[in-house]
Design a protein around this motif. Structure first.
Motif, PDB file in Angstrom:
ATOM      1  N   THR A  12      34.055  40.799  41.148  1.00 58.72           N
ATOM      2  CA  THR A  12      33.979  39.975  42.363  1.00 58.72           C
ATOM      3  C   THR A  12      33.497  38.554  42.073  1.00 58.72           C
ATOM      4  O   THR A  12      33.427  37.729  42.977  1.00 58.72           O
ATOM      5  N   GLU A 128      24.961  35.700  28.216  1.00 57.57           N
ATOM      6  CA  GLU A 128      23.550  36.097  28.160  1.00 57.57           C
ATOM      7  C   GLU A 128      23.390  37.436  27.438  1.00 57.57           C
ATOM      8  O   GLU A 128      22.373  37.667  26.778  1.00 57.57           O
ATOM      9  N   GLY A 210      30.285  30.538  39.062  1.00 55.15           N
ATOM     10  CA  GLY A 210      29.169  31.181  39.754  1.00 55.15           C
ATOM     11  C   GLY A 210      27.959  30.242  39.784  1.00 55.15           C
ATOM     12  O   GLY A 210      27.885  29.280  39.023  1.00 55.15           O
TER      13      GLY A 210
HETATM   14  P1  NAD Z   1      29.460  35.074  39.271  1.00 56.97           P
HETATM   15  O1  NAD Z   1      28.074  34.940  39.807  1.00 56.97           O
HETATM   16  O2  NAD Z   1      30.566  34.389  39.983  1.00 56.97           O
HETATM   17  O3  NAD Z   1      29.844  36.618  39.147  1.00 56.97           O
HETATM   18  C1  NAD Z   1      28.975  37.573  38.611  1.00 56.97           C
HETATM   19  C2  NAD Z   1      29.515  38.975  38.787  1.00 56.97           C
HETATM   20  O4  NAD Z   1      28.518  39.908  38.311  1.00 56.97           O
HETATM   21  C3  NAD Z   1      29.783  39.368  40.246  1.00 56.97           C
HETATM   22  O5  NAD Z   1      30.865  40.268  40.277  1.00 56.97           O
HETATM   23  C4  NAD Z   1      28.498  40.078  40.668  1.00 56.97           C
HETATM   24  O6  NAD Z   1      28.723  40.990  41.716  1.00 56.97           O
HETATM   25  C5  NAD Z   1      28.117  40.800  39.375  1.00 56.97           C
HETATM   26  N1  NAD Z   1      26.675  41.010  39.223  1.00 56.97           N
HETATM   27  C6  NAD Z   1      25.692  40.093  39.400  1.00 56.97           C
HETATM   28  N2  NAD Z   1      24.498  40.635  39.124  1.00 56.97           N
HETATM   29  C7  NAD Z   1      24.721  41.915  38.763  1.00 56.97           C
HETATM   30  C8  NAD Z   1      23.862  43.000  38.355  1.00 56.97           C
HETATM   31  N3  NAD Z   1      22.531  42.861  38.285  1.00 56.97           N
HETATM   32  N4  NAD Z   1      24.438  44.184  38.048  1.00 56.97           N
HETATM   33  C9  NAD Z   1      25.783  44.346  38.125  1.00 56.97           C
HETATM   34  N5  NAD Z   1      26.625  43.370  38.505  1.00 56.97           N
HETATM   35  C10 NAD Z   1      26.105  42.169  38.809  1.00 56.97           C
HETATM   36  O7  NAD Z   1      29.387  34.581  37.750  1.00 56.97           O
HETATM   37  P2  NAD Z   1      30.562  33.961  36.856  1.00 56.97           P
HETATM   38  O8  NAD Z   1      30.589  32.489  37.017  1.00 56.97           O
HETATM   39  O9  NAD Z   1      31.822  34.734  37.037  1.00 56.97           O
HETATM   40  O10 NAD Z   1      29.976  34.220  35.397  1.00 56.97           O
HETATM   41  C11 NAD Z   1      29.969  35.506  34.807  1.00 56.97           C
HETATM   42  C12 NAD Z   1      29.578  35.370  33.341  1.00 56.97           C
HETATM   43  O11 NAD Z   1      30.584  34.623  32.668  1.00 56.97           O
HETATM   44  C13 NAD Z   1      28.269  34.602  33.130  1.00 56.97           C
HETATM   45  O12 NAD Z   1      27.587  35.139  32.047  1.00 56.97           O
HETATM   46  C14 NAD Z   1      28.728  33.192  32.797  1.00 56.97           C
HETATM   47  O13 NAD Z   1      27.818  32.489  31.977  1.00 56.97           O
HETATM   48  C15 NAD Z   1      30.029  33.471  32.044  1.00 56.97           C
HETATM   49  N6  NAD Z   1      31.004  32.373  32.098  1.00 56.97           N
HETATM   50  C16 NAD Z   1      31.501  31.964  33.299  1.00 56.97           C
HETATM   51  C17 NAD Z   1      32.410  30.907  33.361  1.00 56.97           C
HETATM   52  C18 NAD Z   1      33.003  30.459  34.675  1.00 56.97           C
HETATM   53  O14 NAD Z   1      33.873  29.601  34.667  1.00 56.97           O
HETATM   54  N7  NAD Z   1      32.598  30.994  35.798  1.00 56.97           N
HETATM   55  C19 NAD Z   1      32.807  30.274  32.177  1.00 56.97           C
HETATM   56  C20 NAD Z   1      32.280  30.731  30.953  1.00 56.97           C
HETATM   57  C21 NAD Z   1      31.385  31.783  30.932  1.00 56.97           C
END
Ligand code: NAD
Ligand code: MG
Length: 397
Positions: A12, A128, A210
């Motif tokens: 999500t 992380e 996010g």
């Molecule tokens: P986000 O906050 O949009 O999504 C996080 C997801 O993890 C959601 O589906 C949420 O429901 C779930 N979640 C959150 N806490 C949780 C928990 N305690 N237990 C289980 N599920 C949990 O974050 P994002 O931007 O999609 O980033 C996700 C990862 O990818 C991060 O580590 C981020 O550093 C990395 N990342 C993201 C991007 C980007 O463009 N968004 C780029 C590079 C790396």
């Protein structure tokens, strides 16, 4: 060709929804086995109706109950589960070939390790998890026979710019150069930095992401975590990793070889590109992203981080090298502290510049020790979270 069966941890979120966008473009290649989320019931319901997974895991118990009722009402026979054990199971199930790790924070470490130990193709967005898991994570990948593919755009760029054989990297590569956009406050007056709001910090100029990674991009802690991630992923010491500011986010990172030749990867800033590469590697598939238009690209600029203002603005970046030069446990401390500090900033309990105050004090406040197993890592993580929370409380008073 049999379809690749996929679990998406964090479906999500921003990376999760981008992954489903790429998956939907190739129904002949991919099939969704499991989706997981924290508490966004309605979005998960829509994803279930479109992708028909066998299992869904919701971290929040009430969200799991509510989703179960709604799925029933829609006549969708999908198993709904909750809890960390369920996450580990959908990440390691024999029904799965590929796991997209897109949970945010150290909360994603458990299922990443489960996928690594089960020898899956592991697409790592959740940086992380690697920063905390460190050598324990890499050892699980080796002993489990997993294929670890980076999704972070910088690490995907480096992976695409490196020779195929990892055994040649140490010898041929002089250094890797991570690019950083500089985030929303790159040109803001230093005196104004103190009072920026969470909304301003989350408004990234080039990427929609996010909340946590958006704040990390504004402080440059995202790049600090990426330096650590690169060191573990590519087996290079911190002194062979460099960061340069490149505001346009067109060059996603570079590798400099011994002969001073530099190989870079370019593209529009769209996470579907590294996601599609991870899903299809070593092949290439349509990602849905736009192509670069070189006729429209007059400026590709670079700025040094040694610049006096940037040194202050992005003070957190240096903590990466400090943590990497300490015992392995120091990267766990830095990550835990940053998760606590970012949450406190988003809740308006501390100011933007105080994120760095908490992180730098926590790094010296938790006694260093070398973790040997997952339990040791989790103990350091708990200890660091307690110290960081105390530091936040002191600031609040
Ligand atoms: P986000 O906050 O949009 O999504 C996080 C997801 O993890 C959601 O589906 C949420 O429901 C779930 N979640 C959150 N806490 C949780 C928990 N305690 N237990 C289980 N599920 C949990 O974050 P994002 O931007 O999609 O980033 C996700 C990862 O990818 C991060 O580590 C981020 O550093 C990395 N990342 C993201 C991007 C980007 O463009 N968004 C780029 C590079 C790396
Ligand atoms: Mg990145």
């Amino acid at each position: 060709m049999p379809k690749q069966r996929i679990t998406i941890l964090g479906s999500t979120g921003s990376i999760g929804t981008n992954t489903l966008d790429v998956v939907a473009r190739h129904p002949e290649r991919f099939e969704v086995y499991a989706l997981t989320g924290a508490k966004q019931v309605d979005l998960m319901l829509r994803q279930c109706a479109l992708f028909r997974p066998a299992v869904v895991v919701m971290q929040n118990l009430d969200a799991a109950r509510s989703l179960k009722e709604k799925l029933l009402a829609e006549g969708l026979a999908i198993e709904v589960r909750s809890g960390t054990l369920a996450l580990d199971e959908v990440a390691s199930s024999p029904m799965v070939d590929t796991v997209m790790a897109a949970i945010v924070g150290a909360a994603g470490l458990g299922p990443c390790l489960a996928a690594a130990r089960a020898g899956k193709r592991l697409l790592l967005a959740n940086k992380e998890a690697l920063v905390v898991g460190a050598e324990v994570f890499m050892e699980a990948v080796r002993s489990g026979g997993a294929t670890l593919l980076p999704i972070d755009s910088e690490h995907s760029a480096i992976f695409q710019s490196l020779p195929d054989n990892p055994e040649t990297w140490d010898d041929r590569v002089e250094k890797i150069i991570l690019t950083a956009s500089g985030g929303p406050f790159r040109t803001l007056g230093l005196d104004l930095l103190k009072n920026v709001s969470p909304e301003q910090a989350c408004a990234h100029p080039n990427w929609v992401m996010g909340q946590k990674i958006s704040v990390d991009s504004a402080t440059m802690m995202n790049k600090a975590l990426e330096v650590i991630e690169a060191s573990y992923l590519f087996g290079l010491p911190p002194e062979r990793i460099e960061v340069v500011i490149h505001p346009q986010s067109v060059i996603h990172s570079m590798v400099q070889y011994r002969d001073k030749s530099v190989v870079a990867q370019l593209g529009t800033p769209d996470m579907r590109v590294p996601i599609a590469y991870g899903l299809s590697w070593p092949e290439r598939i349509d990602s849905g992203a736009k192509a670069l238009d070189f006729s429209d690209m007059s400026d590709l600029t670079f700025e040094s981080l040694d610049d006096h203002e940037h040194e202050h603005r992005f003070a957190g970046l240096k903590l990466a090298w400090e943590a990497l030069r300490g015992p392995n446990g120091a990267t766990v401390v830095l990550n835990a502290s940053n998760e606590i500090a970012v949450t406190a900033f988003l809740e308006r309990r501390i100011r933007f510049d105080q994120i760095h105050t908490v992180n730098s004090n926590c790094l010296v406040g938790v006694p260093p020790h070398i973790p040997k197993c997952l339990e040791d890592l989790l103990e350091i993580d708990t200890q660091a979270r307690a110290v960081a929370s105390e530091l936040v409380q002191k600031i609040e008073k």
